[in-house]
Design a protein around this motif. Structure first.
Motif, PDB file in Angstrom:
ATOM      1  N   GLN A 279       0.837  -1.211   0.000  1.00  0.00           N
ATOM      2  CA  GLN A 279       0.000   0.000   0.000  1.00  0.00           C
ATOM      3  C   GLN A 279       0.869   1.257   0.000  1.00  0.00           C
ATOM      4  O   GLN A 279       0.564   2.246  -0.673  1.00  0.00           O
ATOM      5  CB  GLN A 279      -0.942   0.016   1.222  1.00  0.00           C
ATOM      6  N   THR A 280       1.975   1.220   0.741  1.00  0.00           N
ATOM      7  CA  THR A 280       2.883   2.372   0.780  1.00  0.00           C
ATOM      8  C   THR A 280       3.503   2.609  -0.584  1.00  0.00           C
ATOM      9  O   THR A 280       3.610   3.748  -1.046  1.00  0.00           O
ATOM     10  CB  THR A 280       3.988   2.154   1.828  1.00  0.00           C
ATOM     11  N   LEU A 281       3.922   1.525  -1.253  1.00  0.00           N
ATOM     12  CA  LEU A 281       4.550   1.657  -2.567  1.00  0.00           C
ATOM     13  C   LEU A 281       3.550   2.163  -3.602  1.00  0.00           C
ATOM     14  O   LEU A 281       3.897   2.962  -4.473  1.00  0.00           O
ATOM     15  CB  LEU A 281       5.137   0.309  -2.998  1.00  0.00           C
ATOM     16  N   ILE A 282       2.298   1.713  -3.507  1.00  0.00           N
ATOM     17  CA  ILE A 282       1.263   2.194  -4.429  1.00  0.00           C
ATOM     18  C   ILE A 282       1.033   3.685  -4.218  1.00  0.00           C
ATOM     19  O   ILE A 282       0.941   4.459  -5.170  1.00  0.00           O
ATOM     20  CB  ILE A 282      -0.060   1.422  -4.224  1.00  0.00           C
ATOM     21  N   ALA A 283       0.958   4.097  -2.945  1.00  0.00           N
ATOM     22  CA  ALA A 283       0.711   5.516  -2.627  1.00  0.00           C
ATOM     23  C   ALA A 283       1.850   6.404  -3.093  1.00  0.00           C
ATOM     24  O   ALA A 283       1.655   7.573  -3.426  1.00  0.00           O
ATOM     25  CB  ALA A 283       0.506   5.680  -1.122  1.00  0.00           C
ATOM     26  N   ALA A 284       3.077   5.838  -3.137  1.00  0.00           N
ATOM     27  CA  ALA A 284       4.251   6.640  -3.501  1.00  0.00           C
ATOM     28  C   ALA A 284       4.389   6.825  -5.003  1.00  0.00           C
ATOM     29  O   ALA A 284       5.148   7.675  -5.459  1.00  0.00           O
ATOM     30  CB  ALA A 284       5.523   5.993  -2.961  1.00  0.00           C
ATOM     31  N   ARG A 285       3.650   6.035  -5.785  1.00  0.00           N
ATOM     32  CA  ARG A 285       3.750   6.151  -7.244  1.00  0.00           C
ATOM     33  C   ARG A 285       2.873   7.291  -7.723  1.00  0.00           C
ATOM     34  O   ARG A 285       1.661   7.288  -7.510  1.00  0.00           O
ATOM     35  CB  ARG A 285       3.302   4.852  -7.925  1.00  0.00           C
ATOM     36  N   THR A 286       3.471   8.260  -8.361  1.00  0.00           N
ATOM     37  CA  THR A 286       2.709   9.412  -8.836  1.00  0.00           C
ATOM     38  C   THR A 286       2.787   9.502 -10.352  1.00  0.00           C
ATOM     39  O   THR A 286       3.835   9.262 -10.938  1.00  0.00           O
ATOM     40  CB  THR A 286       3.253  10.718  -8.231  1.00  0.00           C
ATOM     41  N   PRO A 287       1.671   9.855 -11.008  1.00  0.00           N
ATOM     42  CA  PRO A 287       1.693  10.007 -12.466  1.00  0.00           C
ATOM     43  C   PRO A 287       2.446  11.262 -12.866  1.00  0.00           C
ATOM     44  O   PRO A 287       2.626  12.170 -12.073  1.00  0.00           O
ATOM     45  CB  PRO A 287       0.206  10.128 -12.826  1.00  0.00           C
ATOM     46  N   GLY A 288       2.903  11.316 -14.091  1.00  0.00           N
ATOM     47  CA  GLY A 288       3.614  12.501 -14.564  1.00  0.00           C
ATOM     48  C   GLY A 288       4.144  12.283 -15.957  1.00  0.00           C
ATOM     49  O   GLY A 288       3.872  11.274 -16.608  1.00  0.00           O
ATOM     50  N   LYS A 289       4.940  13.245 -16.417  1.00  0.00           N
ATOM     51  CA  LYS A 289       5.475  13.193 -17.772  1.00  0.00           C
ATOM     52  C   LYS A 289       6.267  11.922 -18.007  1.00  0.00           C
ATOM     53  O   LYS A 289       6.170  11.285 -19.045  1.00  0.00           O
ATOM     54  CB  LYS A 289       6.359  14.418 -18.014  1.00  0.00           C
ATOM     55  N   ASN A 290       7.100  11.546 -17.040  1.00  0.00           N
ATOM     56  CA  ASN A 290       7.922  10.349 -17.185  1.00  0.00           C
ATOM     57  C   ASN A 290       7.385   9.211 -16.330  1.00  0.00           C
ATOM     58  O   ASN A 290       8.131   8.538 -15.623  1.00  0.00           O
ATOM     59  CB  ASN A 290       9.380  10.659 -16.813  1.00  0.00           C
ATOM     60  N   ARG A 291       6.061   9.018 -16.355  1.00  0.00           N
ATOM     61  CA  ARG A 291       5.461   7.980 -15.536  1.00  0.00           C
ATOM     62  C   ARG A 291       5.961   6.602 -15.988  1.00  0.00           C
ATOM     63  O   ARG A 291       6.378   6.422 -17.130  1.00  0.00           O
ATOM     64  CB  ARG A 291       3.939   8.035 -15.623  1.00  0.00           C
ATOM     65  N   VAL A 292       5.833   5.627 -15.076  1.00  0.00           N
ATOM     66  CA  VAL A 292       6.359   4.291 -15.345  1.00  0.00           C
ATOM     67  C   VAL A 292       5.532   3.571 -16.401  1.00  0.00           C
ATOM     68  O   VAL A 292       4.307   3.551 -16.343  1.00  0.00           O
ATOM     69  CB  VAL A 292       6.377   3.454 -14.044  1.00  0.00           C
ATOM     70  N   SER A 293       6.210   3.005 -17.376  1.00  0.00           N
ATOM     71  CA  SER A 293       5.560   2.202 -18.404  1.00  0.00           C
ATOM     72  C   SER A 293       5.969   0.749 -18.192  1.00  0.00           C
ATOM     73  O   SER A 293       6.983   0.466 -17.575  1.00  0.00           O
ATOM     74  CB  SER A 293       6.015   2.674 -19.787  1.00  0.00           C
ATOM     75  N   SER A 294       5.160  -0.183 -18.698  1.00  0.00           N
ATOM     76  CA  SER A 294       5.481  -1.600 -18.489  1.00  0.00           C
ATOM     77  C   SER A 294       5.399  -2.389 -19.789  1.00  0.00           C
ATOM     78  O   SER A 294       5.154  -3.575 -19.786  1.00  0.00           O
ATOM     79  CB  SER A 294       4.512  -2.204 -17.461  1.00  0.00           C
TER      80      SER A 294
END
Length: 328
Positions: free
Chosen positions: A106-121
């Protein structure tokens, strides 16, 4: 009741997320493995994976009245958005996921923020290779797609825009070779790295100071809210100088808003520190058990590397999950 086969799948999903796989990549992997989704479909949806990662039932707790019956005749149900009370029951049933693991996710999910260089998979290398010139991510390109010389290369996504980046292209074999060489340097020095981080780095990620400030702010917010209510009540019952009242009221509201804004900053900072500490703790636990790598494996790459920064052919920096940087 726990279904043993389904429990194994849930545990696998949590394990994949903790090796830095996004919900989208987990969904793609489960689909490719031919595993049927909870809805009985052949294709997994990222939102379904995220739902599993955030469902408190898997750690043995239960949130009651998530939805309620709107009409007892039609049996129509509606999501509870505050219309009726909810009740949280701890240790309601047997857990599939240890509570500390669930809380870490839950902490790791909360720490992920969207943005220009958001994580792709899209690939295991997506959002893992950064351009040292512009700071953007590398993307994959296929050369000679229709002949025997077909090759996948990775290059800066902004390479041919107005300000052309001079960072070099990399083949997937080159990326794998860079990883194996630098990872084995880390593994060969793991005892010293683990000792240094546990003694010198992790204590600095403590949230004790922030928790104390948070408690003080919450007290101040409650006190200020009461003072505002008292001022409004007094103004309603007593003839006050309105200019003086407005000055006092505005001052209290400004104090309240400032404390609320700072509280939001502290909550974000606590989440970031906890997420970083948990990532490093998990990384060090895994590093402690690692032996020298003899071949490239996806799970090693995903669990060890944060990103590569590519500036020039002889200037490639590998940043590992604990923050250690190795020049390749």
């Amino acid at each position: 009741m726990v279904n043993p086969e389904q429990a194994k799948l849930v545990q696998r999903i949590y394990g994949m997320f903790l090796t830095a796989m996004s919900p989208a990549r987990i969904a793609k992997t489960l689909t490719e493995d031919g595993i049927t989704s909870p809805g009985g479909k052949d294709r997994w949806n990222p939102s379904c994976v995220k739902s599993i990662l955030t469902n408190e039932k898997y750690k043995g707790d239960a949130l009651l009245q998530k939805s309620y019956t709107v009409d007892f005749l039609t049996k129509k149900h509606k999501k509870n958005e505050g219309e009726i009370p909810q009740y949280y029951v701890r240790e309601n049933h047997e857990a599939i996921i240890p509570p500390e693991t669930f809380d870490m996710v839950q902490t790791l999910i909360a720490a992920r923020t969207p943005g220009k260089n958001r994580v792709s998979s899209t690939s295991i290398f997506s959002s893992k290779i950064k351009c040292g010139c512009c700071g953007g991510w590398y993307g994959s390109k296929v050369w000679h797609s229709n002949d025997k010389y077909r090759k996948v290369i990775w290059q800066c996504n902004h390479k041919f825009e107005d300000e052309k980046c001079t960072s070099p292209n990399l083949t997937e074999d080159e990326i794998k070779d860079i990883f194996l060489r630098t990872a084995n340097r880390i593994i060969s020095e793991k005892a010293e790295i683990i000792d240094t981080y546990r003694q010198a780095i992790l204590p600095h990620l403590s949230t004790d100071d922030l928790e104390r400030e948070k408690s003080e702010l919450e007290t101040d917010i409650n006190v200020t809210a009461e003072l505002i209510e008292d001022a409004i009540r007094e103004n309603a019952h007593i003839a006050l100088d309105q200019a003086e009242y407005q000055t006092r009221y505005d001052s209290l509201v400004a104090r309240f808003d400032k404390a609320k804004a700072r509280l939001a900053e502290i909550d974000d900072d606590i989440t970031r520190r906890q997420a970083r500490r948990q990532r490093i703790d998990l990384y060090l636990q895994q590093l402690e058990q690692r032996e020298l790598l003899t071949e490239f494996r996806e799970e090693d790459w995903l669990s060890m590397v944060d990103h590569l920064t590519v500036t020039a052919p002889d200037d490639i920096l590998v940043t590992f999950k604990d923050g250690t940087e190795i020049k390749a």
